[in-house]
Design a protein around this motif. Structure first.
Motif, mmCIF file in Angstrom:
data_model
loop_
_atom_site.group_PDB
_atom_site.id
_atom_site.type_symbol
_atom_site.label_atom_id
_atom_site.label_comp_id
_atom_site.label_asym_id
_atom_site.label_seq_id
_atom_site.Cartn_x
_atom_site.Cartn_y
_atom_site.Cartn_z
ATOM 1 N N ALA A 137 0.822 -1.603 -0.185
ATOM 2 C CA ALA A 137 -0.335 0.306 0.090
ATOM 3 C C ALA A 137 0.871 1.367 0.061
ATOM 4 C CB ALA A 137 -0.643 -0.208 1.436
ATOM 5 N N GLU A 138 1.754 1.510 0.852
ATOM 6 C CA GLU A 138 2.664 1.819 1.016
ATOM 7 C C GLU A 138 3.305 2.558 -0.524
ATOM 8 O OE1 GLU A 138 4.365 3.870 4.250
ATOM 9 O OE2 GLU A 138 2.453 3.489 5.391
ATOM 10 N N ALA A 139 3.967 1.448 -1.500
ATOM 11 C CA ALA A 139 4.407 1.540 -2.447
ATOM 12 C C ALA A 139 3.125 2.422 -3.681
ATOM 13 C CB ALA A 139 5.227 0.336 -2.914
ATOM 14 N N TYR A 140 2.490 2.373 -3.649
ATOM 15 C CA TYR A 140 0.981 2.463 -3.665
ATOM 16 C C TYR A 140 1.327 4.013 -3.888
ATOM 17 C CZ TYR A 140 -3.365 2.373 -7.227
ATOM 18 O OH TYR A 140 -3.264 2.936 -8.546
ATOM 19 N N LEU A 141 1.168 4.094 -3.271
ATOM 20 C CA LEU A 141 0.842 5.485 -2.195
ATOM 21 C C LEU A 141 2.447 6.552 -2.983
ATOM 22 C CD1 LEU A 141 -0.677 5.370 0.717
ATOM 23 C CD2 LEU A 141 -1.615 5.757 -0.828
ATOM 24 N N TYR A 142 3.323 5.840 -2.900
ATOM 25 C CA TYR A 142 4.491 6.686 -2.846
ATOM 26 C C TYR A 142 5.206 6.954 -4.699
ATOM 27 C CZ TYR A 142 9.281 7.962 -4.087
ATOM 28 O OH TYR A 142 10.472 8.562 -4.134
ATOM 29 N N LEU A 143 4.344 6.476 -4.897
ATOM 30 C CA LEU A 143 4.154 6.261 -6.403
ATOM 31 C C LEU A 143 3.004 7.013 -7.170
ATOM 32 C CD1 LEU A 143 4.804 5.003 -9.517
ATOM 33 C CD2 LEU A 143 3.244 3.287 -9.314
ATOM 34 N N TRP A 144 2.096 6.867 -6.120
ATOM 35 C CA TRP A 144 1.759 8.542 -6.428
ATOM 36 C C TRP A 144 2.090 9.943 -6.265
ATOM 37 C CZ3 TRP A 144 -2.197 9.236 -10.868
ATOM 38 C CH2 TRP A 144 -2.522 7.984 -11.148
ATOM 39 N N SER A 145 2.423 9.965 -4.868
ATOM 40 C CA SER A 145 3.292 11.265 -4.364
ATOM 41 C C SER A 145 3.701 11.434 -5.662
ATOM 42 C CB SER A 145 3.411 10.824 -3.568
ATOM 43 O OG SER A 145 4.749 10.080 -3.239
ATOM 44 N N VAL A 146 4.967 10.458 -6.317
ATOM 45 C CA VAL A 146 5.580 11.485 -7.417
ATOM 46 C C VAL A 146 4.808 11.369 -8.573
ATOM 47 C CG1 VAL A 146 7.650 10.385 -9.386
ATOM 48 C CG2 VAL A 146 7.757 9.231 -6.791
ATOM 49 N N VAL A 147 3.843 11.279 -8.916
ATOM 50 C CA VAL A 147 2.636 11.272 -9.876
ATOM 51 C C VAL A 147 2.200 13.121 -9.835
ATOM 52 C CG1 VAL A 147 0.787 11.213 -11.253
ATOM 53 C CG2 VAL A 147 2.475 8.878 -10.792
ATOM 54 N N GLY A 148 1.760 13.109 -8.374
ATOM 55 C CA GLY A 148 1.510 14.458 -7.597
ATOM 56 C C GLY A 148 2.645 14.867 -7.761
ATOM 57 N N ARG A 149 3.619 14.730 -7.868
ATOM 58 C CA ARG A 149 4.653 15.923 -7.796
ATOM 59 C C ARG A 149 4.926 16.664 -9.214
ATOM 60 N NH1 ARG A 149 9.068 16.332 -4.169
ATOM 61 N NH2 ARG A 149 9.143 18.351 -5.483
ATOM 62 N N PHE A 150 4.538 15.728 -10.422
ATOM 63 C CA PHE A 150 4.554 15.465 -11.296
ATOM 64 C C PHE A 150 4.207 16.389 -11.882
ATOM 65 C CE2 PHE A 150 8.425 12.945 -12.051
ATOM 66 C CZ PHE A 150 9.673 13.506 -12.106
ATOM 67 N N THR A 151 2.500 16.557 -11.293
ATOM 68 C CA THR A 151 1.294 17.097 -12.112
ATOM 69 C C THR A 151 1.294 18.484 -11.296
ATOM 70 O OG1 THR A 151 0.118 15.971 -10.222
ATOM 71 C CG2 THR A 151 0.396 15.240 -12.585
ATOM 72 N N GLY A 152 2.253 19.142 -10.215
ATOM 73 C CA GLY A 152 1.960 20.283 -9.942
ATOM 74 C C GLY A 152 1.587 20.296 -8.289
ATOM 75 N N VAL A 153 1.297 19.047 -8.209
ATOM 76 C CA VAL A 153 0.827 19.066 -6.226
ATOM 77 C C VAL A 153 1.752 19.534 -5.542
ATOM 78 C CG1 VAL A 153 -0.583 18.688 -4.603
ATOM 79 C CG2 VAL A 153 -0.276 17.895 -7.197
ATOM 80 N N LYS A 154 1.829 20.330 -4.882
ATOM 81 C CA LYS A 154 2.969 20.729 -3.049
ATOM 82 C C LYS A 154 3.375 19.454 -2.448
ATOM 83 C CE LYS A 154 1.907 25.829 -3.139
ATOM 84 N NZ LYS A 154 3.964 26.024 -3.713
ATOM 85 N N PRO A 155 4.372 19.686 -2.142
ATOM 86 C CA PRO A 155 4.804 18.044 -1.967
ATOM 87 C C PRO A 155 4.442 17.943 -0.030
ATOM 88 C CG PRO A 155 7.021 19.781 -1.716
ATOM 89 C CD PRO A 155 5.728 19.779 -2.975
ATOM 90 N N GLU A 156 4.271 18.758 0.542
ATOM 91 C CA GLU A 156 3.413 18.592 1.727
ATOM 92 C C GLU A 156 1.729 17.883 1.202
ATOM 93 O OE1 GLU A 156 3.691 22.904 1.235
ATOM 94 O OE2 GLU A 156 5.208 21.502 -0.034
ATOM 95 N N LEU A 157 1.867 17.983 0.303
ATOM 96 C CA LEU A 157 0.351 17.145 0.190
ATOM 97 C C LEU A 157 0.688 16.373 -0.092
ATOM 98 C CD1 LEU A 157 -1.613 20.514 -1.342
ATOM 99 C CD2 LEU A 157 -2.365 19.148 1.050
#
Length: 341
Positions: free
Chosen positions: A215-235
């Motif tokens: 689960a945490e690996a999948y969440l990490y992958l989406w956190s990387v996607v989020g960074r590239f789509t412009g979401v601030k890292p704090e979120l």
């Protein structure tokens, strides 16, 4: 968990923030008659390294470095584990995109209003669903964020599309009633949750069991996607406790009945009911969505319980058997050929 993130004051501030780098680039293109360069970037179909060389990313100083994160800072082992998790359950996850993730997004009243500014989403739900699935397929591919992949391409294209929508809405009078930025940081974080945490919840409802590490690996992958789509890292902290608290807070703040959310949902239900290649799933589509979304969100979206919950549970638990390997391959081939337009 950083308590400063999951509170009203911080999230209110996030609603005043768009995506400065992408917004500045889009504004430059429209101010300097470079729209064709922008459209070319959004329709580009090459790999990450080729995409980075496009002239548009040199128009505004410093933007390129901010859009193209230093990939050597990424945890490639964790990315690989997240990708492997997706590959294990891709049939189920792709099914959940239409029956759970997208309608979950429509429950946020203001976000649904932004989506309804484009009639194309209502009149052509197939396009919306196909583009979403194509994006997910690209960012979930093995090595998607290496130079030869195209996960960065797909992510930045979404980022530019969001910036274009913000640009056009702010140029109109459609958003005057709201004292905030459309497609703001809180909205984007909520969308990221719909593809990460909410999908994990959907898999649980399908009877799929996975480890905390998966689960945490999948969440990490989406956190990387989020960074590239412009979401601030704090979120984008890929910790289950954090994302659980953030999702709870965002849904409490923004989920509510709206004409736009119900219109988008009904358009999606109608399309899925008429298009899913499995007849028994077609006949139970709305009931399946009710089962996956739960009573509260279903009521917000106007989704009715049209059958027996046991039947819905049985169907979603057997998606792997109901969607043939041939059908999955055909769908994936179509999605890989798609570009944003």
């Amino acid at each position: 968990m950083p308590s400063t993130v999951c509170n009203d004051q911080f999230l209110d501030a996030c609603r005043q923030l768009g995506d400065d780098d992408a917004d500045n680039l889009v504004e430059f293109c429209f101010a300097n008659e470079k729209q064709n360069d922008l459209y070319s970037a959004i329709g580009f179909s090459g790999n990450n390294q080729e995409f980075k060389q496009k002239e548009i990313f040199d128009f505004v100083p410093l933007v390129k470095n901010n859009l193209f994160l230093a990939i050597d800072t990424l945890d490639n082992l964790k990315l690989s584990k997240g990708t492997f998790f997706f590959q294990q359950y891709e049939r189920e996850i792709l099914f959940l995109l239409g029956s759970l993730s997208l309608p979950y997004c429509y429950a946020a009243a203001k976000g649904a209003k932004v989506l309804c500014f484009s009639d194309r989403i209502i009149s052509n739900p197939e396009k919306r669903l196909s583009e979403t699935a194509s994006f997910v397929m690209k960012v979930m591919e093995p090595d998607a964020f290496l130079s030869t992949g195209n996960g960065i391409v797909a992510s930045i294209q979404v980022r530019l599309i969001h910036a274009m929508v913000r640009y056009h809405i702010r140029k109109s009078t459609k958003w005057v009633e709201f004292n905030e930025i459309p497609i703001n940081q809180e909205d984007m974080a909520g969308t990221n949750l719909s593809f990460s945490l909410i999908v994990l919840r959907g898999l649980r409802k399908m009877g799929i069991r996975f480890t905390d590490a998966e689960a945490e690996a999948y969440l990490y992958l989406w956190s990387v996607v989020g960074r590239f789509t412009g979401v601030k890292p704090e979120l984008l902290i890929p910790n289950r406790k954090f994302v659980f608290d953030l999702e709870k807070k965002i849904s409490e703040r923004h989920f509510g009945v709206s004409a736009e959310g119900q219109l988008l949902t009904q358009s999606l239900v109608t399309y899925l009911t008429n298009s899913i290649p499995v007849k028994i799933v077609q006949s139970q589509q709305e009931n399946i969505m009710f089962y996956l979304l739960g009573d509260k969100v279903s009521q917000i979206l106007g989704i009715k319980k049209t059958g027996n919950a046991i039947i819905s549970e049985l169907l979603v638990s057997n998606v792997r058997q109901l969607i043939s390997e041939t059908e999955l391959k055909r769908m994936k081939q179509q999605l890989k050929q798609m570009s944003f337009s």
